[in-house]
Design a protein around this motif. Structure first.
Motif, short mmCIF file in Angstrom:
data_model
loop_
_atom_site.label_atom_id
_atom_site.label_comp_id
_atom_site.label_asym_id
_atom_site.label_seq_id
_atom_site.Cartn_x
_atom_site.Cartn_y
_atom_site.Cartn_z
N VAL A 67 0.87 -1.18 0.00
CA VAL A 67 0.00 0.00 0.00
C VAL A 67 0.90 1.22 0.00
CG1 VAL A 67 -1.85 1.22 1.21
CG2 VAL A 67 -1.71 -1.28 1.36
N THR A 68 0.71 2.12 -0.97
CA THR A 68 1.51 3.33 -1.09
C THR A 68 0.62 4.55 -0.93
OG1 THR A 68 3.03 2.22 -2.59
CG2 THR A 68 3.11 4.63 -2.56
N ASN A 69 0.97 5.42 -0.01
CA ASN A 69 0.28 6.69 0.19
C ASN A 69 0.72 7.60 -0.96
OD1 ASN A 69 -0.58 9.27 0.96
ND2 ASN A 69 -0.27 8.84 3.13
N LEU A 70 -0.20 8.00 -1.83
CA LEU A 70 0.15 8.78 -3.01
C LEU A 70 0.49 10.23 -2.67
CD1 LEU A 70 -2.50 7.34 -5.49
CD2 LEU A 70 -0.07 6.75 -5.30
N ASP A 71 0.17 10.67 -1.47
CA ASP A 71 0.48 12.04 -1.07
C ASP A 71 1.92 12.20 -0.60
OD1 ASP A 71 -2.14 12.80 -1.66
OD2 ASP A 71 -2.82 12.33 0.38
N ASN A 72 2.49 11.16 0.02
CA ASN A 72 3.86 11.28 0.54
C ASN A 72 4.78 10.14 0.08
OD1 ASN A 72 3.09 9.07 2.09
ND2 ASN A 72 2.90 10.23 3.99
N GLN A 73 4.27 9.23 -0.74
CA GLN A 73 5.04 8.11 -1.32
C GLN A 73 5.56 7.12 -0.28
OE1 GLN A 73 4.84 7.72 -4.61
NE2 GLN A 73 3.63 9.58 -4.45
N ARG A 74 5.00 7.11 0.92
CA ARG A 74 5.39 6.10 1.91
C ARG A 74 4.61 4.82 1.62
NH1 ARG A 74 5.34 9.26 7.63
NH2 ARG A 74 6.00 7.23 8.39
N SER A 75 5.28 3.67 1.82
CA SER A 75 4.68 2.37 1.51
C SER A 75 4.81 1.42 2.69
CB SER A 75 5.36 1.72 0.31
OG SER A 75 5.14 2.47 -0.85
N LEU A 94 -7.08 -0.39 6.99
CA LEU A 94 -5.79 -0.79 7.54
C LEU A 94 -5.81 -0.79 9.06
CD1 LEU A 94 -3.69 1.51 5.22
CD2 LEU A 94 -3.95 -0.96 4.99
N THR A 95 -4.87 -1.50 9.65
CA THR A 95 -4.70 -1.41 11.10
C THR A 95 -4.01 -0.09 11.42
OG1 THR A 95 -2.58 -2.54 10.95
CG2 THR A 95 -4.53 -3.91 11.42
N TYR A 96 -4.02 0.26 12.70
CA TYR A 96 -3.41 1.51 13.13
C TYR A 96 -1.92 1.55 12.79
CZ TYR A 96 -2.08 5.43 16.07
OH TYR A 96 -1.58 6.63 16.51
N ALA A 97 -1.21 0.43 12.98
CA ALA A 97 0.23 0.38 12.70
C ALA A 97 0.51 0.64 11.22
CB ALA A 97 0.80 -0.98 13.11
N ALA A 98 -0.30 0.09 10.34
CA ALA A 98 -0.12 0.31 8.91
C ALA A 98 -0.41 1.76 8.55
CB ALA A 98 -1.00 -0.64 8.11
N ALA A 99 -1.46 2.32 9.14
CA ALA A 99 -1.80 3.72 8.88
C ALA A 99 -0.69 4.65 9.38
CB ALA A 99 -3.12 4.07 9.56
N ARG A 100 -0.12 4.32 10.54
CA ARG A 100 0.98 5.11 11.08
C ARG A 100 2.20 5.04 10.15
NH1 ARG A 100 1.57 2.90 16.20
NH2 ARG A 100 3.01 1.41 15.31
N ALA A 101 2.49 3.85 9.61
CA ALA A 101 3.62 3.69 8.70
C ALA A 101 3.42 4.50 7.41
CB ALA A 101 3.81 2.21 8.36
N LEU A 102 2.17 4.68 7.01
CA LEU A 102 1.87 5.45 5.80
C LEU A 102 1.76 6.94 6.08
CD1 LEU A 102 -0.79 3.17 4.10
CD2 LEU A 102 1.58 3.54 3.38
N GLY A 103 1.77 7.34 7.34
CA GLY A 103 1.66 8.75 7.69
C GLY A 103 0.28 9.33 7.45
N MET A 104 -0.77 8.51 7.69
CA MET A 104 -2.13 8.97 7.42
C MET A 104 -3.01 9.06 8.66
SD MET A 104 -3.82 5.57 5.67
CE MET A 104 -5.50 5.87 6.17
N VAL A 105 -2.43 8.87 9.83
CA VAL A 105 -3.23 8.84 11.06
C VAL A 105 -3.93 10.18 11.31
CG1 VAL A 105 -3.15 8.58 13.56
CG2 VAL A 105 -1.91 6.98 12.10
N SER A 106 -3.23 11.28 11.10
CA SER A 106 -3.83 12.58 11.42
C SER A 106 -4.98 12.92 10.48
CB SER A 106 -2.77 13.68 11.38
OG SER A 106 -2.21 13.78 10.08
N LYS A 107 -4.90 12.51 9.21
CA LYS A 107 -5.97 12.79 8.25
C LYS A 107 -7.11 11.77 8.34
CE LYS A 107 -3.45 15.21 4.65
NZ LYS A 107 -3.11 15.19 3.22
#
Length: 146
Positions: A67-75, A94-107
């Motif tokens: 899974v790649t976050n298209l806004d920040n390119q983290r996968s 996604l689980t919280y850990a995966a969301a945190r790894a993608l940098g999407m928790v705040s949004k």
């Protein structure tokens, strides 16, 4: 009426397609609320906020997806172990850990791309689900590429 019944029987006999390596899908991702931690998935496993796992509507159980976050390119690589998401316009939960790894928790929601990277071996139904906290933890589940 018989036409409708025929269609219902036809569609109920279709199994989810095998995951094709490098299959790509784009859409929105969300993550499980903390209230789901410890609850059972559609496959009977317990949701763990610290595991790298996710829910997809049609990919087979144990499919490994990048899974790649298209806004920040983290996968991050997650293992599919649940069905969903059920919110309109979402392609993966996604689980919280995966969301945190993608940098999407705040949004809470992110534009992502999904790429199938492998199909894991079947897990024994009676054994507890292993924890997948790092990408290296997936290596023992990967089938050899031919």
């Amino acid at each position: 009426m018989s036409y409708i019944m025929s269609l219902m029987l036809f569609f109920s006999s279709i199994n989810p397609a095998e995951a094709l390596p490098s299959l790509i899908q784009k859409g929105k991702a969300s993550f499980y609320s903390k209230k789901f931690n410890g609850r059972k998935t559609a496959y009977g496993e317990r949701v763990s906020a610290e595991a790298l796992e996710g829910a997809h509507r049609s990919l087979p159980l144990n499919t490994l997806v990048e899974v790649t976050n298209l806004d920040n390119q983290r996968s991050v690589i997650v293992r599919i172990n649940d069905r969903g998401p059920f919110a309109k316009g979402r392609v993966i939960d996604l689980t919280y850990a995966a969301a945190r790894a993608l940098g999407m928790v705040s949004k809470g929601v992110a534009n992502v791309s999904l790429r199938v990277v492998g199909k894991g071996r079947e897990l024994a139904a009676f054994s507890p689900a292993p924890q997948f906290n790092t990408p290296e933890a997936f290596q023992s589940l990967l089938e050899p590429a031919l």
